[in-house]
Design an enzyme around this catalytic site. Structure first.
Site, PDB file in Angstrom:
ATOM      1  N   SER A 188     -22.228  28.437  14.427  1.00  0.00           N
ATOM      2  CA  SER A 188     -23.515  27.816  14.086  1.00  0.00           C
ATOM      3  C   SER A 188     -24.122  27.264  15.366  1.00  0.00           C
ATOM      4  O   SER A 188     -23.397  27.006  16.336  1.00  0.00           O
ATOM      5  CB  SER A 188     -23.263  26.659  13.112  1.00  0.00           C
ATOM      6  OG  SER A 188     -24.432  25.896  12.919  1.00  0.00           O
ATOM      7  N   TYR A 232     -19.023  18.393  10.717  1.00  0.00           N
ATOM      8  CA  TYR A 232     -19.455  19.793  10.826  1.00  0.00           C
ATOM      9  C   TYR A 232     -19.525  20.197  12.299  1.00  0.00           C
ATOM     10  O   TYR A 232     -19.051  21.270  12.673  1.00  0.00           O
ATOM     11  CB  TYR A 232     -20.817  19.946  10.147  1.00  0.00           C
ATOM     12  CG  TYR A 232     -21.256  21.393   9.974  1.00  0.00           C
ATOM     13  CD1 TYR A 232     -20.569  22.258   9.128  1.00  0.00           C
ATOM     14  CD2 TYR A 232     -22.376  21.888  10.644  1.00  0.00           C
ATOM     15  CE1 TYR A 232     -20.974  23.580   8.960  1.00  0.00           C
ATOM     16  CE2 TYR A 232     -22.795  23.205  10.478  1.00  0.00           C
ATOM     17  CZ  TYR A 232     -22.082  24.051   9.636  1.00  0.00           C
ATOM     18  OH  TYR A 232     -22.495  25.353   9.464  1.00  0.00           O
TER      19      TYR A 232
HETATM   20  N1  LIG Z   1     -26.811  28.761   5.908  1.00  0.00           N
HETATM   21  C1  LIG Z   1     -27.014  28.274   7.143  1.00  0.00           C
HETATM   22  O1  LIG Z   1     -28.070  27.700   7.455  1.00  0.00           O
HETATM   23  C2  LIG Z   1     -25.935  28.446   8.194  1.00  0.00           C
HETATM   24  C3  LIG Z   1     -26.292  28.239   9.525  1.00  0.00           C
HETATM   25  C4  LIG Z   1     -25.327  28.401  10.521  1.00  0.00           C
HETATM   26  C5  LIG Z   1     -24.040  28.761  10.165  1.00  0.00           C
HETATM   27  N2  LIG Z   1     -23.713  28.940   8.857  1.00  0.00           N
HETATM   28  C6  LIG Z   1     -22.323  29.314   8.551  1.00  0.00           C
HETATM   29  O2  LIG Z   1     -22.323  30.551   7.879  1.00  0.00           O
HETATM   30  C7  LIG Z   1     -21.136  30.673   7.096  1.00  0.00           C
HETATM   31  C8  LIG Z   1     -21.491  31.180   5.705  1.00  0.00           C
HETATM   32  O3  LIG Z   1     -22.271  30.191   5.044  1.00  0.00           O
HETATM   33  P1  LIG Z   1     -23.458  30.538   4.039  1.00  0.00           P
HETATM   34  O4  LIG Z   1     -24.688  29.967   4.610  1.00  0.00           O
HETATM   35  O5  LIG Z   1     -23.411  31.938   3.644  1.00  0.00           O
HETATM   36  O6  LIG Z   1     -23.024  29.570   2.820  1.00  0.00           O
HETATM   37  P2  LIG Z   1     -22.772  29.841   1.269  1.00  0.00           P
HETATM   38  O7  LIG Z   1     -23.898  30.609   0.679  1.00  0.00           O
HETATM   39  O8  LIG Z   1     -22.459  28.484   0.715  1.00  0.00           O
HETATM   40  O9  LIG Z   1     -21.448  30.758   1.249  1.00  0.00           O
HETATM   41  C9  LIG Z   1     -20.224  30.234   1.685  1.00  0.00           C
HETATM   42  C10 LIG Z   1     -19.113  31.239   1.404  1.00  0.00           C
HETATM   43  O10 LIG Z   1     -17.879  30.697   1.892  1.00  0.00           O
HETATM   44  C11 LIG Z   1     -16.892  30.802   0.859  1.00  0.00           C
HETATM   45  N3  LIG Z   1     -15.886  29.764   1.058  1.00  0.00           N
HETATM   46  C12 LIG Z   1     -16.060  28.426   1.196  1.00  0.00           C
HETATM   47  N4  LIG Z   1     -14.888  27.820   1.402  1.00  0.00           N
HETATM   48  C13 LIG Z   1     -13.938  28.794   1.399  1.00  0.00           C
HETATM   49  C14 LIG Z   1     -12.534  28.817   1.583  1.00  0.00           C
HETATM   50  N5  LIG Z   1     -11.829  27.675   1.799  1.00  0.00           N
HETATM   51  N6  LIG Z   1     -11.882  29.997   1.532  1.00  0.00           N
HETATM   52  C15 LIG Z   1     -12.557  31.150   1.308  1.00  0.00           C
HETATM   53  N7  LIG Z   1     -13.887  31.203   1.129  1.00  0.00           N
HETATM   54  C16 LIG Z   1     -14.568  30.030   1.165  1.00  0.00           C
HETATM   55  C17 LIG Z   1     -17.663  30.733  -0.432  1.00  0.00           C
HETATM   56  O11 LIG Z   1     -16.946  31.407  -1.438  1.00  0.00           O
HETATM   57  P3  LIG Z   1     -16.486  30.732  -2.841  1.00  0.00           P
HETATM   58  O12 LIG Z   1     -17.501  29.685  -3.193  1.00  0.00           O
HETATM   59  O13 LIG Z   1     -16.488  31.916  -3.763  1.00  0.00           O
HETATM   60  O14 LIG Z   1     -15.144  30.195  -2.570  1.00  0.00           O
HETATM   61  C18 LIG Z   1     -18.922  31.534  -0.068  1.00  0.00           C
HETATM   62  O15 LIG Z   1     -18.691  32.921  -0.232  1.00  0.00           O
HETATM   63  C19 LIG Z   1     -20.480  29.303   7.128  1.00  0.00           C
HETATM   64  O16 LIG Z   1     -19.414  29.304   8.050  1.00  0.00           O
HETATM   65  C20 LIG Z   1     -21.577  28.369   7.614  1.00  0.00           C
HETATM   66  O17 LIG Z   1     -21.075  27.244   8.283  1.00  0.00           O
HETATM   67  C21 LIG Z   1     -24.622  28.803   7.852  1.00  0.00           C
END
Ligand SMILES: NC(=O)c1ccc[n+]([C@@H]2O[C@H](COP(=O)([O-])OP(=O)(O)OC[C@H]3O[C@@H](n4cnc5c(N)ncnc54)[C@H](OP(=O)(O)O)[C@@H]3O)[C@@H](O)[C@H]2O)c1
Length: 247
Positions: free
Chosen positions: A150, A163
């Site tokens: 991130s 975070y």
């Molecule tokens: N969205 C943003 O603005 C943003 C920006 C920068 C970086 N990121 C990063 O991008 C990545 C993906 O996030 P996203 O935005 O796609 O969020 P999201 O829509 O909330 O999806 C998160 C995913 O992670 C899974 N997950 C959470 N904890 C887990 C665990 N302990 N073991 C296995 N799976 C787990 C969830 O699956 P289940 O719920 O099915 O377990 C879900 O598939 C993260 O690392 C986040 O920090 C996001």
């Protein structure tokens, strides 16, 4: 005199039939990256924490080239088991995307132990567990390991102590691992997005998110990395919305 070859028709590396493991692929960025790779003829394993979220995602993919795995990335045993399942089914792992992540935002004096540990276990320890479980398979395939970090891995902000700690850790971990693993022909990169329109932090993705990076844009970025020529490695990629929302 230096000569410069002009690339007229870029030949993309073929990724067809390669096998990817995407942690946290039940929704958001992981789900979108999986869709992009499936569109290129790849086989993709996705994981999530519960059988119901994995089943729901499998229903949405509706594609025989997807394997759904219940695994908590915070647990080494789960990740070893996940990679064993992929090897059992397909015999190889070419691409690993350590994407699973959570964000619990609070001032540090109000941050609970539970929220702190969930972030470190999932975002940071998870990236380690996933790599450790897959590294021998990646040596065999001369594959690619990518972390979804991130911009919070380089920019700190109020309420972000936990975070930020996890994502600064992921960026440092990935860069150091890159130095260890490139001698085996394994490429290692970290992608550092700004705001992406997903369910992250209880967001409901809708039209208010139009200015944000869309999850499929990260899919394209991952595909660009996989199709890059062998000799060049973009190891740390910052990616942000072109026109951020006016606050
Ligand atoms: N969205 C943003 O603005 C943003 C920006 C920068 C970086 N990121 C990063 O991008 C990545 C993906 O996030 P996203 O935005 O796609 O969020 P999201 O829509 O909330 O999806 C998160 C995913 O992670 C899974 N997950 C959470 N904890 C887990 C665990 N302990 N073991 C296995 N799976 C787990 C969830 O699956 P289940 O719920 O099915 O377990 C879900 O598939 C993260 O690392 C986040 O920090 C996001």
């Amino acid at each position: 005199m230096l000569t410069c070859r002009i690339i007229k028709n870029r030949t993309m590396k073929d990724v067809k039939n390669k096998v990817a493991y995407i942690t946290g692929g039940t929704k958001g960025i992981g789900f979108a990256v999986a869709q992009t790779l499936l569109g290129q003829g790849m086989r993709v394993a996705i994981s999530g924490r519960s059988q119901s979220s994995v089943d729901q995602a499998l229903k949405e993919f509706n594609n025989d080239a997807v394997l759904g795995i219940v695994s908590n990335v915070g647990k080494m045993a789960d990740e070893k088991d996940a990679v064993a399942k992929i090897l059992d089914k397909w015999g190889q792992v070419d691409v690993v995307l350590a994407n699973a992540g959570v964000g619990n935002f609070a001032p540090i004096d109000e941050m609970t132990d539970e929220d702190w540990h969930q972030m470190i276990d999932t975002n940071l320890n998870g990236a380690f567990h996933t790599l450790k479980a897959s590294v021998e398979a990646l040596k065999k395939s001369e594959g690619y390991y990518i972390t979804l970090a991130s911009l919070a891995g380089t920019n700190f902000f109020a309420k972000g102590a936990g975070y930020n700690a996890s994502k600064f850790g992921v960026v440092g971990f990935t860069q150091a691992a890159m130095l260890d693993l490139r001698q085996y022909g394994i490429k290692v990169s970290t992608i550092m997005p700004g705001s992406v329109s997903t369910h992250f932090n209880n967001n409901e993705p809708d039209e208010k998110d139009a200015w944000k990076i869309q999850p499929e844009d990260i899919g394209e970025l991952v595909l660009d990395l996989l199709q890059m020529n062998e000799r060049t490695l973009p190891s740390k990629i910052e990616v942000r919305p072109t026109r951020p929302d006016k606050k």
